[in-house]
Motif scaffolding. Sequence first.
Motif, PDB file in Angstrom:
ATOM      1  N   LYS A 374       0.820  -1.205   0.000  1.00 13.77           N
ATOM      2  CA  LYS A 374       0.000   0.000   0.000  1.00 13.77           C
ATOM      3  C   LYS A 374       0.856   1.259   0.000  1.00 13.77           C
ATOM      4  O   LYS A 374       0.545   2.254  -0.660  1.00 13.77           O
ATOM      5  N   ALA A 375       1.977   1.202   0.706  1.00 14.95           N
ATOM      6  CA  ALA A 375       2.819   2.393   0.851  1.00 14.95           C
ATOM      7  C   ALA A 375       3.823   2.574  -0.276  1.00 14.95           C
ATOM      8  O   ALA A 375       4.148   3.708  -0.646  1.00 14.95           O
ATOM      9  N   TYR A 376       4.312   1.464  -0.863  1.00 10.99           N
ATOM     10  CA  TYR A 376       5.500   1.599  -1.711  1.00 10.99           C
ATOM     11  C   TYR A 376       5.413   0.990  -3.115  1.00 10.99           C
ATOM     12  O   TYR A 376       6.322   1.214  -3.913  1.00 10.99           O
ATOM     13  N   PHE A 377       4.372   0.228  -3.425  1.00  5.04           N
ATOM     14  CA  PHE A 377       4.379  -0.472  -4.716  1.00  5.04           C
ATOM     15  C   PHE A 377       3.381   0.154  -5.689  1.00  5.04           C
ATOM     16  O   PHE A 377       2.167   0.065  -5.491  1.00  5.04           O
ATOM     17  N   PRO A 378       3.866   0.780  -6.774  1.00  6.10           N
ATOM     18  CA  PRO A 378       2.970   1.425  -7.737  1.00  6.10           C
ATOM     19  C   PRO A 378       2.284   0.421  -8.656  1.00  6.10           C
ATOM     20  O   PRO A 378       2.885  -0.556  -9.099  1.00  6.10           O
ATOM     21  N   ALA A 379       1.017   0.665  -8.963  1.00  5.08           N
ATOM     22  CA  ALA A 379       0.244  -0.247  -9.807  1.00  5.08           C
ATOM     23  C   ALA A 379       0.843  -0.374 -11.196  1.00  5.08           C
ATOM     24  O   ALA A 379       0.794  -1.441 -11.813  1.00  5.08           O
ATOM     25  N   GLU A 380       1.442   0.723 -11.703  1.00  9.86           N
ATOM     26  CA  GLU A 380       1.996   0.678 -13.058  1.00  9.86           C
ATOM     27  C   GLU A 380       3.183  -0.286 -13.152  1.00  9.86           C
ATOM     28  O   GLU A 380       3.475  -0.831 -14.221  1.00  9.86           O
ATOM     29  N   ALA A 381       3.889  -0.500 -12.042  1.00  2.00           N
ATOM     30  CA  ALA A 381       5.001  -1.448 -12.052  1.00  2.00           C
ATOM     31  C   ALA A 381       4.477  -2.865 -12.274  1.00  2.00           C
ATOM     32  O   ALA A 381       5.069  -3.651 -13.023  1.00  2.00           O
ATOM     33  N   LYS A 382       3.355  -3.187 -11.661  1.00  2.00           N
ATOM     34  CA  LYS A 382       2.766  -4.513 -11.838  1.00  2.00           C
ATOM     35  C   LYS A 382       2.318  -4.709 -13.280  1.00  2.00           C
ATOM     36  O   LYS A 382       2.564  -5.768 -13.883  1.00  2.00           O
TER      37      LYS A 382
END
Length: 685
Positions: A374-382
């Motif tokens: 929630k704090a550090y992982f951007p959706a665009e990276a996935k």
Amino acid sequence: MKKFSILTLSLAICFFVFSSSKPMTTKVKPKKNKSGVTLSNLDKSVSPAQDFYQYACGGWIALNPLGAEYARYGSFDVLAENNQKQLKDLVLGLSKKKSEAGSVEQKVGDLYKIGMDSATLNQQGAKPIEQELTAIAKLTRRDLTVKLAEMALDGLNPFFGLFGSADPDNSDMTIAYLWQTGLGIGDRDYYLEAGQKNIRDEYVNLMTTMFKLSGYTEFAGCKGSEKELAKRVLAMESMMANYFMDKTTMRDPYKTVNKMTVKEAQLLIPSINLSLYMKHLNLSVDVVNVGQPDYFVGLNHILATADMDVIRAYLAWNVINAAAPYLGDEFVNTDFDFYGKVLSGKQENSPRWKRVINTVDGCMGEALGQMYVKAYFPAEAKSRMEQMVKNLQWALGERIKQSAWMTDATKKAALEKLAAFTVKVGYPDKWRDYSALTIQNDSYYANICRARRFETAYQLQKIGKPVDKTEWLMTPQTVNAYYEPNTNEICFPAGILQPPFFDMNADDAFNYGAIGVVIGHEMTHGFDDQGRNYDLHGNLVDWWTKEDADAFTQRAQVLVDHFNAIEVASGVFANGTFTLGENIADNGGLNVSFTALQKAMSEGTINGVMDGFTPEQRFFLAYAGVWANNIRPEEILRRTKEDPHSLGKWRVNGTIPHIDAFYKAFNVKAGDPMYIAPEKRARIW
């Protein structure tokens, strides 16, 4: 980065079928991203044709000296340390506020506070383990089975372990496995090789000090000194090691599949009442897989003939050893002196906050993972990662189809298995429930015991039930990836989807060399010397023609022989058989990802020369940069003995010379140190 295991939770399952399809072919102009290459990481005083690892990583090695707390410090460790700091920020915030009793926030915050309270831990001394040690001191041979079951519920597995994993003949169901365990040093070779006497002597010193600190020998009324008792425990463990199946034999999955009824297993080890043992684990099973039958026959001889004082001391040592990192400083420092300094060469222990964060992570990993994502992982990276996986899956399919050494029948089965891969990226869609775990302010170790019991109960309840194929075997914050043969899945946690593995702002030539090779590596594990034995459903099935199986073995032997000849330290050579699976995966990962890069280049989505390097050169520099590290001599020896991965330097210099594209990219010619004649290069995937 492979993991064969039995662990944690759920994600949407994606099936990509590419046996006859291709990735997106729309012409797209490449973005003007950065090259991804950090010039200061290079050592241009060395020719890439002479020592590519030094050329690509020498600058990084000079700029990142080995700190006293590290046995090895590399790109993986940099990223893991950064993730650790991010977790600390999350946990520290929870520890400073009052959360609802029983909530995950309360449990995370309180466990951290208890672990950080060194004054209380020092004051408590050995008290947290005294009750258990007292019970062991009174143990009779008649009660041994029940005591071993009680210890198993507490997460301790002296002598042997029982766990649940997929039935090798029916991967949809979980069955019980009995497995060799219980060597305090680790690998059996430490006990059996003449050259490891110093390690064994230091191990005796460790046990001697720990017996004194715990007071066990005094209230157990043991005859002789603590050192004499420690020597007797070492002798027992050495006997166990002599019966252990060795690590290279363990690589053959057929050697560890020995399904039998519980009654048949009981005949192997009559000294333990297996039915009673399983009853105390709340298990009702008729069939078990005994991983190493010869070990259990040997163990029975040990248990039937050993002095009960030694058996009790061995069990007490298992309790003390497991508890030491969570007790006062005397225990922690003594534990570190052996496992940190002697085995790995570390000079000082990690700061307490790091050790406690690791503990909280180990006890409630998915709870922290949910906060981390929630704090550090951007959706665009996935999203971008998922597209790369598709591209790599296509590339492996093309390489299988174009393989000149495989018959059409085996190719067809391989393509079906590839198409059936389950792909997990980032994090699970639902999170594990920690409501049954209690964290309270009695002692740090008491909470560790409750966490172990919680985890053991979670794992054991799977036995006899369908395999949850949506479960994740790594937490999202883990800097790693895995292939699981029983579910035919590949998983890439959010923790690894950051530079230097995956850079959202870098040109994809760099990303194909880094995370692309990681993806290809995990895919190739499905077709390495172990993974190739499992079919598309995860069953242990021989789907190869004899002709193809023989051809595979011959081609794999090239890597075995190549790595066997690498001298990692004076007079010490790599173990090409033990590391074969990882070496095949590195070789395949590079070839597969380079094929995907070539496809992207043909579509015009890759930039040309950037920072003076062609796309092909950036690809290989990115790969090498992943394995940049400094490492201590002791850790080189330990990893060579215990780690199925080759050392970082040799994952570069030992692997890249087998990749044809490397020669053109850096103009490597016959006579150069990095050169291997074409006919001597490994060509598998």
